[in-house]
Design a protein around this motif. Structure first.
Motif, PDB file in Angstrom:
ATOM      1  N   ARG A  37      34.035 -59.510 -21.620  1.00 23.96           N
ATOM      2  CA  ARG A  37      33.827 -59.066 -20.231  1.00 23.96           C
ATOM      3  C   ARG A  37      34.557 -57.751 -19.932  1.00 23.96           C
ATOM      4  NH1 ARG A  37      35.650 -64.437 -17.269  1.00 23.96           N
ATOM      5  NH2 ARG A  37      36.584 -64.888 -19.309  1.00 23.96           N
ATOM      6  N   PHE A  38      34.417 -56.801 -20.831  1.00 26.05           N
ATOM      7  CA  PHE A  38      35.084 -55.513 -20.647  1.00 26.05           C
ATOM      8  C   PHE A  38      34.368 -54.697 -19.577  1.00 26.05           C
ATOM      9  CE2 PHE A  38      35.675 -51.003 -21.564  1.00 26.05           C
ATOM     10  CZ  PHE A  38      37.065 -50.935 -21.613  1.00 26.05           C
ATOM     11  N   LYS A  39      35.145 -54.108 -18.682  1.00 28.38           N
ATOM     12  CA  LYS A  39      34.561 -53.245 -17.655  1.00 28.38           C
ATOM     13  C   LYS A  39      35.570 -52.185 -17.230  1.00 28.38           C
ATOM     14  CE  LYS A  39      35.759 -56.237 -13.718  1.00 28.38           C
ATOM     15  NZ  LYS A  39      35.218 -56.968 -12.537  1.00 28.38           N
ATOM     16  N   VAL A  40      35.036 -51.052 -16.805  1.00 31.18           N
ATOM     17  CA  VAL A  40      35.859 -49.964 -16.283  1.00 31.18           C
ATOM     18  C   VAL A  40      35.999 -50.168 -14.784  1.00 31.18           C
ATOM     19  CG1 VAL A  40      36.079 -47.486 -15.980  1.00 31.18           C
ATOM     20  CG2 VAL A  40      35.130 -48.393 -18.104  1.00 31.18           C
ATOM     21  N   VAL A  41      37.213 -50.402 -14.329  1.00 33.41           N
ATOM     22  CA  VAL A  41      37.481 -50.655 -12.913  1.00 33.41           C
ATOM     23  C   VAL A  41      37.603 -49.342 -12.144  1.00 33.41           C
ATOM     24  CG1 VAL A  41      39.060 -51.729 -11.272  1.00 33.41           C
ATOM     25  CG2 VAL A  41      38.623 -52.824 -13.487  1.00 33.41           C
ATOM     26  N   GLN A  42      38.240 -48.363 -12.757  1.00 38.51           N
ATOM     27  CA  GLN A  42      38.456 -47.073 -12.087  1.00 38.51           C
ATOM     28  C   GLN A  42      38.388 -45.952 -13.125  1.00 38.51           C
ATOM     29  OE1 GLN A  42      42.121 -46.851  -9.872  1.00 38.51           O
ATOM     30  NE2 GLN A  42      41.885 -44.696  -9.364  1.00 38.51           N
ATOM     31  N   ASN A  43      37.672 -44.899 -12.797  1.00 39.74           N
ATOM     32  CA  ASN A  43      37.577 -43.730 -13.681  1.00 39.74           C
ATOM     33  C   ASN A  43      37.196 -42.524 -12.827  1.00 39.74           C
ATOM     34  OD1 ASN A  43      37.511 -42.127 -15.947  1.00 39.74           O
ATOM     35  ND2 ASN A  43      35.473 -42.773 -16.589  1.00 39.74           N
ATOM     36  N   GLN A  44      38.190 -41.966 -12.154  1.00 37.78           N
ATOM     37  CA  GLN A  44      37.919 -40.875 -11.229  1.00 37.78           C
ATOM     38  C   GLN A  44      38.830 -39.687 -11.494  1.00 37.78           C
ATOM     39  OE1 GLN A  44      38.649 -42.811  -7.461  1.00 37.78           O
ATOM     40  NE2 GLN A  44      40.810 -42.234  -7.443  1.00 37.78           N
ATOM     41  N   ASP A  45      38.315 -38.480 -11.203  1.00 35.03           N
ATOM     42  CA  ASP A  45      39.104 -37.261 -11.407  1.00 35.03           C
ATOM     43  C   ASP A  45      40.285 -37.230 -10.449  1.00 35.03           C
ATOM     44  OD1 ASP A  45      37.070 -36.722 -13.118  1.00 35.03           O
ATOM     45  OD2 ASP A  45      36.257 -35.009 -12.024  1.00 35.03           O
ATOM     46  N   ILE A  46      41.442 -36.866 -10.975  1.00 36.42           N
ATOM     47  CA  ILE A  46      42.626 -36.724 -10.118  1.00 36.42           C
ATOM     48  C   ILE A  46      43.184 -35.300 -10.154  1.00 36.42           C
ATOM     49  CG2 ILE A  46      43.297 -39.144 -10.249  1.00 36.42           C
ATOM     50  CD1 ILE A  46      45.277 -38.421 -12.434  1.00 36.42           C
ATOM     51  N   GLU A  47      42.796 -34.526 -11.187  1.00 32.28           N
ATOM     52  CA  GLU A  47      43.321 -33.172 -11.288  1.00 32.28           C
ATOM     53  C   GLU A  47      42.547 -32.388 -12.337  1.00 32.28           C
ATOM     54  OE1 GLU A  47      47.663 -30.937 -12.012  1.00 32.28           O
ATOM     55  OE2 GLU A  47      47.380 -33.063 -12.474  1.00 32.28           O
ATOM     56  N   THR A  48      42.399 -31.082 -12.083  1.00 31.51           N
ATOM     57  CA  THR A  48      41.837 -30.162 -13.073  1.00 31.51           C
ATOM     58  C   THR A  48      42.832 -29.033 -13.291  1.00 31.51           C
ATOM     59  OG1 THR A  48      39.545 -30.662 -12.486  1.00 31.51           O
ATOM     60  CG2 THR A  48      39.961 -28.597 -13.651  1.00 31.51           C
ATOM     61  N   VAL A  49      43.231 -28.838 -14.519  1.00 27.63           N
ATOM     62  CA  VAL A  49      44.257 -27.863 -14.864  1.00 27.63           C
ATOM     63  C   VAL A  49      43.629 -26.768 -15.712  1.00 27.63           C
ATOM     64  CG1 VAL A  49      46.478 -27.508 -15.993  1.00 27.63           C
ATOM     65  CG2 VAL A  49      45.993 -29.681 -14.848  1.00 27.63           C
ATOM     66  N   GLN A  50      43.871 -25.520 -15.344  1.00 26.40           N
ATOM     67  CA  GLN A  50      43.388 -24.406 -16.149  1.00 26.40           C
ATOM     68  C   GLN A  50      44.154 -24.355 -17.469  1.00 26.40           C
ATOM     69  OE1 GLN A  50      40.690 -22.570 -15.264  1.00 26.40           O
ATOM     70  NE2 GLN A  50      40.615 -24.000 -13.526  1.00 26.40           N
ATOM     71  N   ARG A  51      43.485 -24.044 -18.545  1.00 31.64           N
ATOM     72  CA  ARG A  51      44.122 -24.072 -19.856  1.00 31.64           C
ATOM     73  C   ARG A  51      45.324 -23.136 -19.940  1.00 31.64           C
ATOM     74  NH1 ARG A  51      41.168 -26.069 -24.242  1.00 31.64           N
ATOM     75  NH2 ARG A  51      43.069 -25.596 -25.416  1.00 31.64           N
ATOM     76  N   SER A  52      45.261 -22.000 -19.263  1.00 24.97           N
ATOM     77  CA  SER A  52      46.377 -21.052 -19.314  1.00 24.97           C
ATOM     78  C   SER A  52      47.599 -21.576 -18.592  1.00 24.97           C
ATOM     79  CB  SER A  52      45.957 -19.702 -18.705  1.00 24.97           C
ATOM     80  OG  SER A  52      45.536 -19.887 -17.352  1.00 24.97           O
ATOM     81  N   ASN A  53      47.403 -22.552 -17.664  1.00 31.43           N
ATOM     82  CA  ASN A  53      48.504 -23.095 -16.856  1.00 31.43           C
ATOM     83  C   ASN A  53      48.861 -24.534 -17.249  1.00 31.43           C
ATOM     84  OD1 ASN A  53      48.590 -20.723 -15.346  1.00 31.43           O
ATOM     85  ND2 ASN A  53      47.002 -21.472 -13.968  1.00 31.43           N
TER      86      ASN A  53
END
Length: 216
Positions: free
Chosen positions: A195-211
Motif C-alpha cells: 500500500r505504498f503511496k506518496v502523501v506529499q510531494n510539493q515544491d518548497i524552493e528553487t535555487v539557482q545553480r550559481s547560488n
C-alpha cells in the motif's frame, strides 16, 4: 576374646569405609554424567540459534538468529531507505530509470508498480530524460510502528530536481506498510512494502545553480 572383638570391629569399620567409598563413587559418576549432559544440551541449543550464510561461495559467516531479531528495526529502516533511493534517485537515462524501478519492485507489491505506471503514463519519466534532469532523494526521517503487523511506515525527506540552471527542492512524504517475507538475493532484508503511496510531494524552493548551497 578381646582380640576377636577388635578384629570384628575393624572388619565392620572396613565395610563401612568401602560402602561410603562406593556411594561417593556412584554419586560422583552421576554428577559427572549430569554435568556432561547439561553441557551437551547447552551446546545443541546454542548451535540451533546460529545461521550459516555462504558469502559468494568464498567464506562462511555466523549470525545469531537472536541478534537478527534485535536488528529488525534497523533492517526495516534500511529497506525503506533503499527502496526510496531506487525509486526516486534517477538519471536522465531510460535504461537507468528502468533498472532502478525494476530493483525497487522487488521490495514492494503491486502498489509500487501502479505508481510507476501512473507516472509513466503521465509522461513524468520522459520529461526527466528530455529535460536532462537529475533526480535525487534525501531521506530525513523514517518512522516504523512495530506494535502491530503489518508495520506502518511514514517516511519524510527532500526530493531534488537538478537542472542545468537551477535546483528545485520538493518536500516528500510517503506512507506504506511492511510485512515479513522470506529473504532473497533481490530482497535481502526480508520485508515487503504494501500500500505504498506518496502523501506529499510539493515544491518548497528553487535555487539557482550559481547560488546553491554546499549541502544540496
Amino acid at each position: 576374646m578381646n582380640g576377636q572383638f577388635r578384629y570384628l570391629t575393624n572388619l565392620e569399620t572396613s565395610f563401612k569405609m568401602v560402602r561410603w567409598m562406593a556411594i561417593i563413587a556412584v554419586v560422583g559418576s552421576l554428577a559427572f554424567a549430569l554435568g556432561v549432559a547439561y553441557w551437551a544440551f547447552a551446546e545443541v541449543s546454542a548451535s540451533r540459534q546460529k545461521v550459516y550464510v555462504l558469502d559468494n561461495g568464498k567464506s562462511i559467516m555466523v549470525a545469531l538468529a537472536q541478534e537478527q531479531n534485535i536488528n529488525r528495526p534497523a533492517e526495516a529502516k534500511d529497506h525503506i531507505k533503499t527502496f526510496h533511493r531506487l525509486f526516486f534517485t534517477l538519471e536522465p537515462d531510460e535504461k537507468q530509470v528502468e533498472g532502478n524501478i525494476r530493483e525497487a519492485t522487488y521490495l514492494g507489491d503491486r502498489s509500487v508498480v501502479r505508481l510507476y505506471q501512473d507516472l509513466q503514463e503521465a509522461g513524468y519519466y520522459g520529461q526527466l530524460i528530455q529535460g536532462n534532469v537529475h533526480q535525487k532523494v534525501e531521506i530525513e526521517k523514517v518512522e516504523v510502528n512495530f506494535s502491530q503487523s503489518p508495520y506502518r511506515v511514514v517516511t519524510s525527506g527532500r526530493q531534488l530536481l537538478i537542472r542545468a540552471n537551477n535546483i528545485t527542492i520538493r518536500k516528500l512524504v510517503t506512507e506504506c506498510y511492511l510485512i515479513d517475507v522470506a529473504r532473497t538475493d533481490n530482497n535481502p532484508h526480508g520485508f515487503m512494502i504494501e500500500r505504498f503511496k506518496v502523501v506529499q510531494n510539493q515544491d518548497i524552493e528553487t535555487v539557482q545553480r550559481s547560488n546553491q548551497t554546499s549541502n544540496l
